[in-house]
Design a protein around this motif. Sequence first.
Motif, PDB file in Angstrom:
ATOM      1  N   GLN A   1      -1.407   4.339   3.250  1.00 14.66           N
ATOM      2  CA  GLN A   1      -2.297   3.580   4.116  1.00 14.66           C
ATOM      3  C   GLN A   1      -3.450   4.428   4.645  1.00 14.66           C
ATOM      4  O   GLN A   1      -4.586   3.953   4.757  1.00 14.66           O
TER       5      GLN A   1
ATOM      6  N   ASP B   1       1.710  -0.663   6.062  1.00 13.83           N
ATOM      7  CA  ASP B   1       1.709  -0.406   4.626  1.00 13.83           C
ATOM      8  C   ASP B   1       1.488  -1.671   3.806  1.00 13.83           C
ATOM      9  O   ASP B   1       2.019  -1.832   2.702  1.00 13.83           O
ATOM     10  N   ARG B   2       0.681  -2.567   4.365  1.00 12.85           N
ATOM     11  CA  ARG B   2       0.294  -3.770   3.630  1.00 12.85           C
ATOM     12  C   ARG B   2      -1.211  -3.974   3.787  1.00 12.85           C
ATOM     13  O   ARG B   2      -1.765  -3.781   4.869  1.00 12.85           O
ATOM     14  N   LEU B   3      -1.859  -4.352   2.695  1.00 10.75           N
ATOM     15  CA  LEU B   3      -3.242  -4.797   2.745  1.00 10.75           C
ATOM     16  C   LEU B   3      -3.201  -6.314   2.816  1.00 10.75           C
ATOM     17  O   LEU B   3      -2.744  -6.980   1.885  1.00 10.75           O
TER      18      LEU B   3
ATOM     19  N   LEU C   1      -5.350  -3.714   7.462  1.00  4.88           N
ATOM     20  CA  LEU C   1      -4.300  -2.810   6.985  1.00  4.88           C
ATOM     21  C   LEU C   1      -3.246  -2.719   8.076  1.00  4.88           C
ATOM     22  O   LEU C   1      -3.557  -2.373   9.225  1.00  4.88           O
TER      23      LEU C   1
ATOM     24  N   VAL D   1       0.857  -1.184   0.000  1.00  6.08           N
ATOM     25  CA  VAL D   1       0.000   0.000   0.000  1.00  6.08           C
ATOM     26  C   VAL D   1       0.893   1.234   0.000  1.00  6.08           C
ATOM     27  O   VAL D   1       1.811   1.346   0.827  1.00  6.08           O
TER      28      VAL D   1
ATOM     29  N   ARG E   1      -7.605   3.672   3.924  1.00 10.04           N
ATOM     30  CA  ARG E   1      -8.279   3.071   5.078  1.00 10.04           C
ATOM     31  C   ARG E   1      -9.798   3.291   5.058  1.00 10.04           C
ATOM     32  O   ARG E   1     -10.578   2.334   5.134  1.00 10.04           O
TER      33      ARG E   1
END
Length: 655
Positions: free
Chosen positions: A428, A500-502, A497, A425, A432
């Motif tokens: 972020q 910085d990763r989904l 979330l 991501v 969100r």
Amino acid sequence: MRTTALPLFVAVAAFVSTASRAAVPSDRVFPQSTVGYLSIASVPEMSQRWSSTLIGRLADDPTMRPFVDQIEGRINNRFGELEQRVGVTLEDIRAAASGEAAVAGVRAEGARKTGRAAVLIDSTGRDAEARQLLQKIDQRLVARGAAKSVDGAISVYRLPPEPKDKLPERTVALFYEAGQIGVAEGAELASAMLAAVRAGGVRGALADNPAYAETQRRAAQSAGAAPQTVRWYLSPFEWEIAMRPVPQPGDAPPKKSVMAILREQGFDAIRGLGGVVSIAPSEQRDFVHHTFVFAPPVKGRKGDPAEQKYELAMRMLEMPNDAADLTAADLPIEGWVPRQVASYKRLHLDINNAFDHLGTLFDAMYAYEGAFENTLKGFEKDPYGPKIKIRDEIVRNLGERVVVMNDYTLPIDPECERYLIALDVTDQEAIREPLIRWLEADGAQQKRLGDIDYWEIVPEDEETAKTDNFDPLLPLDEPPAREEEQTRVLRRAAVSLHKDRLLIASDAEFLRQALFEVSAGASLEQSPDLRAALDALVDIAPGKRAAWTFARNDELFRPTYELIREGKMPQSQTFFGRLLNRLLTTEDERQVGALRPQRIQGEKLPSFELARRYLAPSARSVRSEGDGWMISGVVLSKAPDADGPAASVARAGGR
């Protein structure tokens, strides 16, 4: 004396020349219009190499014979079309070949409505076996009502129509010349093959097909000095046209196939794909394969991005390579990936580019223009929807790195397979709020793992719902049915979330491991079998790469094996399960959507621990090139009682 000796000398010289002449390579015999091709360089040598692999040993293990016999029987049934078309079986080829054996599918020409099958077998030194095969073919075709005639060196069999198998009146022709057996649909094709054998190869053959030549050149270049046990080639869109069934009177108009839709969407830029397989090239490796997907630009230049060199949805295929050449030790693996996963995949994909060029394909799949934009407007304007702009608020905030891993839960059941997807991501905070609105509109419930929020999506009918297990390696049989009602994008998932990763997981427990990470000793990156597979992968495919995968084939196959033992295979939703179900489901069952009965007798199978010994780790990589993609892979070898880097996962610290 001299006058009588001269003819005898000439005859003997001609006989010796013919007997000692090397067999003509099949790609110099089959015509340039060949659209599918499989060649075994030496059948006896391949059999010896196969026997030294773990899979070959599995087939020879008396405790595994019940399973192997049933699988071989089903595979032979699937390949029965070759016998139906030309009267030759796989066992016939094994018995008669002393050198190369090759099978080809040839494009339809002239008034013909279907493609043609052809077989070429080098039986040099096996004259008795060759003549036995010719007799078998003759008996099979005559038993099916064929009218036989002889035209020089070619035997011609005219077969009556077979409505049950939707086969029109056909001709099968065969010859036996200079130690090579040729069998083909159509006397003209057999005659051209015979002329090529007599001439030692001809111009205008498969070897002169530019797409074939390029795929073979690139694959051979990657293979280097490794033995090329098997070579293959496929022109996918020409194959689909050549091998489609002939419509019969009274048949309903056929639905547009997925391949037809992809062709219209620019994917016919893929002119061909082909490669080489090395079987048992070393004591440490059972299989090494290299495949080149040849997709030269239809506009622009080789170095241009996909959107500048392809048309329509084909422009989605933009897969950037790593920025630098990475060694096995440098290949990045997230520290939070648990050691016991069955497979790990990492790829670079320009998600924004793919989304921007998805629309026309989506419209074509759902059979009306504007379907994609209407769907996006629904997400944005439907009063009961999430009211988000997917392109601007979701997709634009995603990066290019995608990580996918698979595992399974115990006890094993038809839906035990689980997954976790991690997408980079870029912002972020921006993603969100719209993501939460989307999840809540899908009925997701906000929950917490420790101090971290996540959203869980559970099917409305827990008793009957199934996990969506879409996998691009299992192609669709037909386009999806158009549904008027809005359906969920995810039916079962745990989403979060974080850093910085989904993260999208099949269940909260798998998600927990990604959120809270694992200790260094419990991480996949410390696994010896992973390191052994990556070392081998970098050795066979050095340089930059757009994607790479690692798989523990014993762990991937275990759910399928256990379900077979329990008699629950037809309900399986695992990857191997769906693949096997597709192999074993009859056409009649597929047409009516019936759940097939289990055809493999699971009660005869030994425990999985006996089978596990024969399934080794593997790794595969994809490298983007200006005119296509190079796919390379390796399957390691391990003795059933061996220890060391490639030892089984059970001993190397896996499950």
